[in-house]
Design an enzyme around this catalytic site. Structure first.
Site, PDB file in Angstrom:
ATOM      1  N   CYS A 183       5.230  17.575   4.586  1.00 45.84           N
ATOM      2  CA  CYS A 183       6.460  16.667   4.885  1.00 45.84           C
ATOM      3  C   CYS A 183       7.203  16.414   3.570  1.00 45.84           C
ATOM      4  O   CYS A 183       8.574  16.181   3.730  1.00 45.84           O
ATOM      5  CB  CYS A 183       5.763  15.313   5.247  1.00 45.84           C
ATOM      6  SG  CYS A 183       4.232  14.626   4.227  1.00 45.84           S
ATOM      7  N   GLU A 233      -3.093   6.752   3.170  1.00 46.24           N
ATOM      8  CA  GLU A 233      -1.675   7.256   2.719  1.00 46.24           C
ATOM      9  C   GLU A 233      -0.901   5.881   2.921  1.00 46.24           C
ATOM     10  O   GLU A 233       0.043   5.959   3.163  1.00 46.24           O
ATOM     11  CB  GLU A 233      -1.207   8.171   3.695  1.00 46.24           C
ATOM     12  CG  GLU A 233      -1.984   9.448   3.655  1.00 46.24           C
ATOM     13  CD  GLU A 233      -1.127  10.555   4.268  1.00 46.24           C
ATOM     14  OE1 GLU A 233      -0.778  11.489   3.571  1.00 46.24           O
ATOM     15  OE2 GLU A 233      -0.889  10.724   5.713  1.00 46.24           O
TER      16      GLU A 233
HETATM   17  O1  FUB Z   1       1.872  12.696   9.355  1.00 45.31           O
HETATM   18  C1  FUB Z   1       3.295  13.188   9.041  1.00 45.31           C
HETATM   19  C2  FUB Z   1       3.293  12.952   7.580  1.00 45.31           C
HETATM   20  O2  FUB Z   1       2.430  13.684   6.963  1.00 45.31           O
HETATM   21  C3  FUB Z   1       3.386  11.644   7.135  1.00 45.31           C
HETATM   22  O3  FUB Z   1       4.550  11.078   7.033  1.00 45.31           O
HETATM   23  C4  FUB Z   1       2.732  11.785   5.685  1.00 45.31           C
HETATM   24  O4  FUB Z   1       2.391  10.787   5.056  1.00 45.31           O
HETATM   25  C5  FUB Z   1       1.837  12.789   5.836  1.00 45.31           C
HETATM   26  O5  FUB Z   1       0.652  12.275   6.436  1.00 45.31           O
HETATM   27 ZN    ZN Z   2       5.589  13.313   2.564  1.00 49.75          ZN
END
Ligand code: FUB
Ligand code: ZN
Length: 625
Positions: A393, A309
């Site tokens: 998120c 990510e």
């Molecule tokens: O881990 C919390 C949130 O979920 C992160 O900021 C995003 O990238 C997703 O993994």
């Molecule tokens: Zn997000």
């Protein structure tokens, strides 16, 4: 900080573009998010934790944070567009959160329900302080916008609990996912108590030091077993590498942006808000350059890879499978804003604006009810925003950005008022004790003319600094009563004068369609150009072309035509000339090149943020030329 954000209570966003989004969020987007929060058990987790139950936690371990972020977004928009039902839901959620808090201040429904004995044992993956940070941010927003401090008190109690465990002379540690740091700084600003800021400073500076407290956690196999996949992301060829969560080096030695993009952004936002010394500023500046000069999409999207990510290598910016998480673009916006306030340099506003109007805004549908998590710059069809995600998120994150958008448009400083993004706003300011109302009128981001009306209670001298965007060759100004020529500083026009009631300043920012090329090291964009107009990046969508945009090649020498349209909520479109390839071909997979048939064609481009609002067809930002 050299500049200060203007409190939201002193900013009224009257801009049609953003007001429409904010109203839609109150009427549609945020109520729909609340339904998801209820249906997916996120609220039930709080109810059950409040009742002292055990077991049966619903969803991801950090799901509490979605509720907090939703509350924060609601607070921003409710201040302007009251809604009894939405406010009732917010207050109900706050009551449950407060009831779920443990007597010692701890609050995390995952641990309370599933593993009360495992608190704080897996900082790498379990997001306890990440959730705490979002709780604190929501508490500050609810107090600021709705005047209710119940949630903030919950946040303070949790922050005090954290401070009782972690800190100098206590246990080393911070969250694997940064967020608590920026929240603690906000908490200091909200309460006037510097201790939270100091804790944030310590967490930021201690990360990346050796021995790594994250690496030590690997010895706690029971704790790692709570989320083994997350721990795997910290290993490189079997060895600990803290890159994923920015624990590879102390922050002062950072140069290249690495790892998980949202984590990195939240980290640097906080660091920029610490009144950094020269060494820390240099590190932030180097890392900023690494993002914005080598690792950022033209949309302001960042973090091309879904594997971590996050970030990969310089110039690795694939279009079709770009991850470019909505939250990461929101994070870049906030980091840009923090560095802008630190330095007063428009280069940060340029990136901030790019991320807002493109990479972040594409994350939400025009009606605010559907969301993208990943934001590719090309589609072969089949992409679609969805109402919610298991890991949700992004929806409340883009909602809170839109709700608080005024915060990013202007700042104040000793010099006066800074206008970074001149969309329609009414500002209630005060210079040297004199109340000053400033009204900004514009058709931004589609129109170039901006009118700034100034109404001081009595004549008062101050400066209006107006940003010259990187995309504008020229800004014409008309500022009656300016004794000398306006000065230019760090990308701003500086208009210092005695402002009198009824004064009006006019700005016309040169806004024309521009074809943009990428550095040839971005291999995916070779032989392609992207169209921009003002702050907006444009895209070709099959819905308008009638054929897949991949078949189109633009004639970049032909004059593009800006078209006013009522489609897509009145977004300007751009018609460009070129030619298309027909899909007729000899009845075989490969044939001599002459077999391709071409025809002159025009393509109508739409703003990238608006793509995929009329079905899941093909789309392309970087167009063959
Ligand atoms: O881990 C919390 C949130 O979920 C992160 O900021 C995003 O990238 C997703 O993994
Ligand atoms: Zn997000």
């Amino acid at each position: 900080m050299r500049l200060r954000s203007i409190p939201l209570s002193q900013i009224q966003v009257v801009d049609p573009f953003w007001s429409r989004y904010q109203r839609a969020l109150v009427e549609l987007g945020l109520p729909a998010q609340f339904r998801q929060i209820v249906e997916t058990g996120r609220l039930r987790n709080f109810e059950r934790a409040a009742a002292g139950e055990r077991g049966d936690f619903d969803g991801y371990r950090f799901n509490d944070s979605d509720v907090y972020k939703w509350i924060e977004a609601c607070a921003y928009v409710l201040a302007k567009y009251p809604s009894e039902t939405l406010q009732r839901d917010v207050l109900h959620a706050i009551d449950l959160i407060a009831e779920a808090q443990m007597p010692d201040g701890y609050l995390n429904t995952y641990f309370q329900l599933m593993h009360p004995e495992m608190r704080w044992r897996n900082l790498i993956a379990m997001h306890e302080m990440y959730c705490a940070g979002h709780l604190i941010e929501a508490g500050v927003a609810v107090l600021e916008c709705l005047g209710d401090r119940k949630l903030l008190d919950v946040g303070i109690k949790f922050a005090d609990h954290i401070a009782s465990i972690f800190g100098p002379g206590k246990r080393r540690g911070a969250c694997g996912h940064q967020e608590i740091e920026l929240a603690l700084i906000k908490l200091s600003d909200a309460t006037g108590d510097p201790k939270y800021r100091e804790l944030a400073r310590w967490m930021i500076e201690d990360r990346g030091q050796r021995p790594s407290y994250f690496e030590k956690e690997f010895a706690d196999t029971e704790a790692i077993a709570l989320c083994p996949a997350a721990a795997d992301l910290l290993l490189h060829k079997g060895q600990y590498s803290g890159e994923y969560l920015q624990d590879h080096l102390p922050i002062r030695e950072h140069s290249d942006v690495v790892g998980h993009a949202v984590r990195a952004m939240y980290f640097y936002i906080a660091a920029a808000q610490l009144e950094p010394d020269a060494e820390l500023r240099d590190a932030l500046s180097r890392t900023w350059k690494s993002v914005t000069e080598r690792r950022m999409y033209i949309t302001g999207g960042i973090g091309p890879s879904g594997d971590n990510e996050g970030f990969t290598t310089d110039y690795d910016l694939p279009n079709l499978n770009a991850y470019a998480e909505t939250c990461a673009a929101v994070g870049l916006t906030l980091w840009g804003s923090a560095l802008l306030n630190l330095t007063g340099n428009s280069e940060y506003a340029d990136v901030m604006e790019r991320a807002i109007y493109n990479g972040a805004l594409a994350g939400i549908s025009l009606d605010t009810t559907h969301y993208f998590y990943a934001n590719p710059l090309e589609s072969r069809g089949g992409n679609a925003r969805v109402p919610w995600f298991g890991c949700a998120c992004c929806p409340p994150n883009i909602a809170r950005l839109i709700g608080s958008i005024g915060r990013y448009a202007a700042s104040i400083s000793e010099e006066g008022l800074w206008i970074h993004i001149p969309f329609g706003m009414e500002l209630d300011l005060n210079f040297s004790g004199v109340p000053v109302r400033v009204q900004i009128d514009s058709g931004y981001p589609f129109e170039s003319k901006v009118v700034v009306s100034v109404e001081p209670a009595s004549p008062i001298e101050f400066e209006i600094r107006f940003r010259i965007p990187d995309w504008a060759d020229n800004v014409e100004t008309e500022i009656p009563g300016l004794e000398a020529e306006a000065e230019y500083s760090d990308g701003y026009i500086c208009a210092r004068k005695l402002w009198k009631p009824g004064d009006v300043a006019k700005f016309d920012i040169e806004m024309r369609p521009r074809w943009i090329s990428a550095d040839p090291r971005v291999r995916d964009n070779l032989g392609r150009s992207a169209m921009t107009l003002g702050p907006l990046v444009y895209a070709a969508e099959e819905t308008d072309l009638g054929f897949a945009p991949q078949l189109f090649a633009a004639d970049t020498a032909a004059e593009p035509e800006v078209i006013q349209s009522s489609k897509l909520e009145g977004a300007s479109m751009i018609r460009v000339a070129g030619e298309r390839i027909f899909e007729t071909f000899p009845d075989q997979l490969y044939a001599e090149t002459q077999a391709l048939e071409y025809e002159e064609a025009v393509a109508t481009l739409i703003p990238y943020y608006a793509w995929c609002n009329r079905g899941s067809t093909s789309m392309q930002v970087w167009i063959r030329t």
